[in-house]
Write an enzyme that holds these catalytic residues in place. Structure first.
Site, PDB file in Angstrom:
ATOM      1  N   LYS A  35       0.561  -0.897  -0.101  1.00  0.00           N
ATOM      2  CA  LYS A  35      -0.109   0.408  -0.071  1.00  0.00           C
ATOM      3  C   LYS A  35       0.533   1.014  -0.152  1.00  0.00           C
ATOM      4  O   LYS A  35       2.593   1.262   0.104  1.00  0.00           O
ATOM      5  CB  LYS A  35      -1.014  -0.131   1.065  1.00  0.00           C
ATOM      6  N   TYR A 262      15.420  30.721   7.329  1.00  0.00           N
ATOM      7  CA  TYR A 262      14.293  31.202   7.999  1.00  0.00           C
ATOM      8  C   TYR A 262      14.282  31.701   9.521  1.00  0.00           C
ATOM      9  O   TYR A 262      14.806  30.647  10.102  1.00  0.00           O
ATOM     10  CB  TYR A 262      13.186  30.490   7.747  1.00  0.00           C
TER      11      TYR A 262
END
Ligand SMILES: *Cc1c(COP(=O)(O)O)cnc(C)c1O
Length: 366
Positions: A35, A262
């Site tokens: 999956k 940042y």
């Protein structure tokens, strides 16, 4: 030439599958879970490698994932574990997929569809033995009645899923196992497959919970989460199959006191050489590795400095002065594996792997 790419070893994936098969032995079928794009290792290539290695079953989460494998020519049985939505039911027949049903009304529904199409179909039924998520909570008698009312649809497997398999300090796995086998006995049903176990109960040898089929996902990709509490020794050895690399965009020298990125989360304590890497959180590199992560540069561990940005990440390469633009750096691999990253980022290794974004290229190696 890629900015950021995965190298996936199909040989290791096949080897991990063989290791699970050798551990559980001949009477227990192994159904690898592919999956979520095979935990981002690439569902089609992984499914082909597993089919070639002898897998007769694969498990996916939803119909779309199953259809992709069928379209790619995969011929194993495919169990769809978490999708019986009204809009997807016809596709089970069209693509030859096997549903897991989670509700006795769904059993009647599948029987109705199968009878209308005169197309015999097998299904697996999930019992909620205590996970409290998908699965029927009904008692043995109504479960048996719903199954026995079927003429064209047929119960092929009975399954459940554990909530606390890694926690050997908890009684929940033993309780769920007892609940499941008591219900099976009381129902009088005799499905061909009985399956309860994913990676952890396989790897730590919880044999009473193997039934005659197991569903390993994580172990197929080379990971076994550490167990908590008084766990027995791990009996299964597997090898991680995925390495994640990126390129150096720029290398530069900065003076003491320079701020990085940042929020100026990092300030250089001394003159440093830094490298800017061509991958960030948009590629799935966790933002929570800001100022904390580690990468491998020419075999040396180098720290992430400053905030991980959307497209770039900065590292300290003072110790590796020969690094040049275009050189590869390993974000995930070797000693910096998904479990190590998960611990640093405060998440789980599954989420690290599944979080690698589609912007990251993928290549397959032996
Ligand atoms: C994902 C999943 C698995 C595989 O779990 P791992 O811990 O990766 O081995 C097995 N069974 C079910 C129902 C799942 O959803």
């Amino acid at each position: 030439m890629h900015r950021s790419w995965l190298e996936v070893s199909l040989g290791r994936i096949a080897g991990n599958f063989r290791a699970v098969r050798a551990m559980v032995g001949q009477p227990v079928a192994v159904m690898p879970v592919v999956k979520a794009d095979a935990y981002r290792h690439g569902a089609v290539a992984v499914a082909r490698a597993l089919e070639q290695a002898g897998a007769q079953w694969l498990a996916v989460s939803n119909v779309q994932e199953g259809a992709v494998l069928r379209d790619a020519g995969i011929q194993t049985r495919i169990l769809v574990m978490a999708d019986f939505l009204p809009g997807s039911r016809e596709a089970f027949f069209d693509y030859g997929l096997t549903p897991v049903l989670h509700d006795l009304d769904e059993v009647a529904e599948l029987e109705h569809l199968a009878a209308r199409r005169a197309q015999p179909t097998a299904f697996h039924l999930k019992i909620d033995s205590g996970m409290g998520r998908l699965g029927v909570r009904d008692a043995a008698a109504p479960v048996a009645a719903a199954v026995q009312a079927c003429r064209t649809a047929q119960l092929e497997g009975l399954m459940t899923h554990f909530a606390s398999a890694a926690d050997y300090g908890s009684a929940q796995t033993a309780e769920q196992t007892r609940y499941f086998f008591d219900l099976l006995a009381a129902s009088g049903l005799r499905p061909a497959y009985i399956h309860l176990s994913s990676t952890i109960p396989i790897a730590y040898g919880r044999r009473e919970a193997w039934g005659n089929m197991v569903r390993p996902g994580h172990a197929i990709y080379g990971y076994i989460s550490p167990a908590k509490g008084p766990a027995p020794d791990r009996e299964l050895a597997v090898t991680p199959a995925l390495t994640w690399k990126t390129c150096v965009l720029t290398v530069k020298d900065i003076p003491a006191g320079a701020a990085i990125g940042y929020g100026a989360m990092f300030r250089a304590p001394k003159p440093m050489r830094i490298a800017i890497l061509a991958a960030g959180y948009a590629d799935g590199y966790p933002h929570r590795l800001s100022n904390k992560g580690k990468v491998l540069v020419q075999g040396r561990v180098c720290p992430v400095i400053g905030a991980v940005s959307m497209d770039v990440t900065t590292i300290d390469v003072t110790a590796v002065p020969a690094l040049r633009p275009g050189d590869p750096v390993t974000l995930l691999g070797g000693e910096v594996d998904a479990q190590q990253i998960a611990r640093t980022a405060g998440t789980i290794s599954y989420a690290v792997l599944c979080g690698i974004s589609s912007r990251v290229a993928r290549m397959f190696v032996d």
